[in-house]
Write a protein that holds these residues in place. Structure first.
Motif, mmCIF file in Angstrom:
data_model
loop_
_atom_site.group_PDB
_atom_site.id
_atom_site.type_symbol
_atom_site.label_atom_id
_atom_site.label_comp_id
_atom_site.label_asym_id
_atom_site.label_seq_id
_atom_site.Cartn_x
_atom_site.Cartn_y
_atom_site.Cartn_z
ATOM 1 N N LEU A 114 19.068 -18.007 -7.137
ATOM 2 C CA LEU A 114 19.603 -17.368 -5.802
ATOM 3 C C LEU A 114 19.076 -15.962 -5.793
ATOM 4 O O LEU A 114 18.807 -15.425 -4.741
ATOM 5 C CB LEU A 114 21.078 -17.115 -5.894
ATOM 6 N N LEU A 115 18.490 -15.268 -6.976
ATOM 7 C CA LEU A 115 18.016 -14.093 -6.717
ATOM 8 C C LEU A 115 16.639 -14.248 -6.282
ATOM 9 O O LEU A 115 15.955 -13.238 -5.651
ATOM 10 C CB LEU A 115 17.628 -13.488 -8.359
ATOM 11 N N VAL A 116 16.050 -15.454 -6.249
ATOM 12 C CA VAL A 116 14.609 -15.535 -5.958
ATOM 13 C C VAL A 116 14.862 -16.061 -4.264
ATOM 14 O O VAL A 116 13.925 -15.467 -3.538
ATOM 15 C CB VAL A 116 13.835 -16.702 -6.615
ATOM 16 N N VAL A 117 15.752 -16.974 -3.879
ATOM 17 C CA VAL A 117 15.876 -17.436 -2.630
ATOM 18 C C VAL A 117 16.532 -16.521 -1.824
ATOM 19 O O VAL A 117 16.119 -16.236 -0.652
ATOM 20 C CB VAL A 117 16.484 -18.832 -2.839
ATOM 21 N N VAL A 118 17.417 -15.785 -2.241
ATOM 22 C CA VAL A 118 18.345 -14.980 -0.963
ATOM 23 C C VAL A 118 17.937 -13.611 -1.128
ATOM 24 O O VAL A 118 17.732 -12.989 -2.127
ATOM 25 C CB VAL A 118 19.742 -15.192 -1.556
ATOM 26 N N ASP A 119 17.598 -13.122 -0.009
ATOM 27 C CA ASP A 119 17.040 -11.839 0.207
ATOM 28 C C ASP A 119 18.148 -10.891 0.010
ATOM 29 O O ASP A 119 19.194 -10.918 0.700
ATOM 30 C CB ASP A 119 16.339 -11.485 1.580
ATOM 31 N N ARG A 120 18.104 -9.709 -0.846
ATOM 32 C CA ARG A 120 18.981 -8.514 -1.193
ATOM 33 C C ARG A 120 20.403 -9.098 -1.309
ATOM 34 O O ARG A 120 21.273 -8.643 -0.759
ATOM 35 C CB ARG A 120 18.729 -7.805 -0.216
ATOM 36 N N PRO A 121 20.473 -10.033 -2.469
ATOM 37 C CA PRO A 121 21.741 -10.486 -2.786
ATOM 38 C C PRO A 121 22.891 -9.648 -3.543
ATOM 39 O O PRO A 121 22.341 -8.696 -4.173
ATOM 40 C CB PRO A 121 21.454 -11.727 -3.581
ATOM 41 N N THR A 122 23.967 -9.718 -3.145
ATOM 42 C CA THR A 122 25.153 -8.876 -3.929
ATOM 43 C C THR A 122 25.985 -10.013 -4.502
ATOM 44 O O THR A 122 26.614 -10.887 -3.919
ATOM 45 C CB THR A 122 25.882 -7.994 -2.919
ATOM 46 N N PHE A 123 25.997 -10.065 -5.939
ATOM 47 C CA PHE A 123 26.756 -11.101 -6.538
ATOM 48 C C PHE A 123 28.172 -10.488 -6.899
ATOM 49 O O PHE A 123 28.405 -9.390 -7.185
ATOM 50 C CB PHE A 123 26.144 -11.369 -7.904
ATOM 51 N N ILE A 124 29.038 -11.230 -6.491
ATOM 52 C CA ILE A 124 30.359 -11.077 -7.138
ATOM 53 C C ILE A 124 30.527 -11.635 -8.573
ATOM 54 O O ILE A 124 30.309 -12.772 -8.849
ATOM 55 C CB ILE A 124 31.527 -11.760 -6.332
ATOM 56 N N LEU A 125 30.454 -10.629 -9.643
ATOM 57 C CA LEU A 125 30.636 -11.216 -11.025
ATOM 58 C C LEU A 125 31.783 -10.705 -11.694
ATOM 59 O O LEU A 125 32.342 -9.584 -11.324
ATOM 60 C CB LEU A 125 29.286 -10.558 -11.489
#
Length: 249
Positions: free
Chosen positions: A87-98
């Protein structure tokens, strides 16, 4: 052979992580956002490359055209660490809920804070949701896309669990489309084993769920979509690579 390739991959994977954290630390916290994302995505890409070359595990993404322009919530099934890299590679500027605990990892936690990931303290329950929503609204205002694992934790291949309410709270509060993601990563990269199996991990980005559905319709539709497609991907893996759900258990 699988054991030896897995051993080699794990050594190189964690070595790559440590080296990149140490190498980039002196500049990571002072460079601009674009450079910061290049560093993070470079690590993710290099990790997937190692997985392919050393362990023989390819990564396949389909349906990426379902990612809308602008704000969106990406709700992904969670079986492995692989989907974080993917998802880091595919999604642009992601913010993860972690999970908040991840921020306690030396250096990694600092990098996550720098990239404005949103930690959730499950012990606070209602307070955790309010903090998550505040962070998510700020991220969306800054042009970020939200990524959440609605199961709340990694699950075994073939297991179907109830989805947590956090994904609906985001959907309801942000008024954004949700992109479901089905996958079969757990039979190649298990949550409980260092073994990495050769083959092709497949993540499918499914048609979006438009804003406006009620809780029951949204959660039911999201879960049905992800689980049905994930079962199909498990069957695909069994037919193509000879791996069934129990391979990653």
């Amino acid at each position: 052979m699988t054991f030896l390739r897995s051993l080699a991959f794990n050594i190189l994977f964690y070595g790559n992580l440590v080296i990149q954290l140490l190498f980039w630390s002196p500049v990571f916290f002072v460079v601009g956002e674009a450079t910061g994302w290049w560093i993070v995505r470079n690590w993710a890409r290099s990790s997937l490359w190692l997985l392919k070359v050393v362990a023989g595990t390819n990564s396949l993404f389909t349906g990426t055209e379902n990612l809308p322009d602008g704000g969106a919530i990406v709700a992904s099934k969670h079986q492995s660490f692989w989907e974080i890299l993917a998802l880091l590679v595919v999604v642009d500027r992601p913010t993860f809920i972690l999970k908040k605990e991840l921020l306690s990892i030396p250096l990694f936690g600092s990098f996550a804070r720098r990239m404005q990931m949103i930690p959730v303290d499950r012990a606070k329950r209602g307070g955790a949701v309010a903090a998550m929503m505040e962070g998510a609204r700020e991220a969306v205002e800054n042009g970020r896309r939200i990524i959440i694992f609605p199961e709340g934790t990694r699950t075994k291949p073939g297991a179907e669990v109830e989805y947590r309410q956090g994904v609906f709270r985001l959907y309801e509060g942000l008024g954004l489309p949700v992109v479901p993601v089905a996958l079969n990563s757990g039979i190649y990269w298990s949550r409980n084993s260092f073994i990495k199996r050769a083959g092709t991990i497949h993540a499918a980005f499914l048609p979006t769920i438009a804003p406006g559905a009620d809780r029951q319709a949204f959660l039911g539709g999201l879960r049905a979509s992800i689980e049905a497609h994930s079962r199909e991907l498990l069957k695909e893996a069994a037919a193509r690579d000879g791996l069934g759900p129990l391979a990653g258990a």
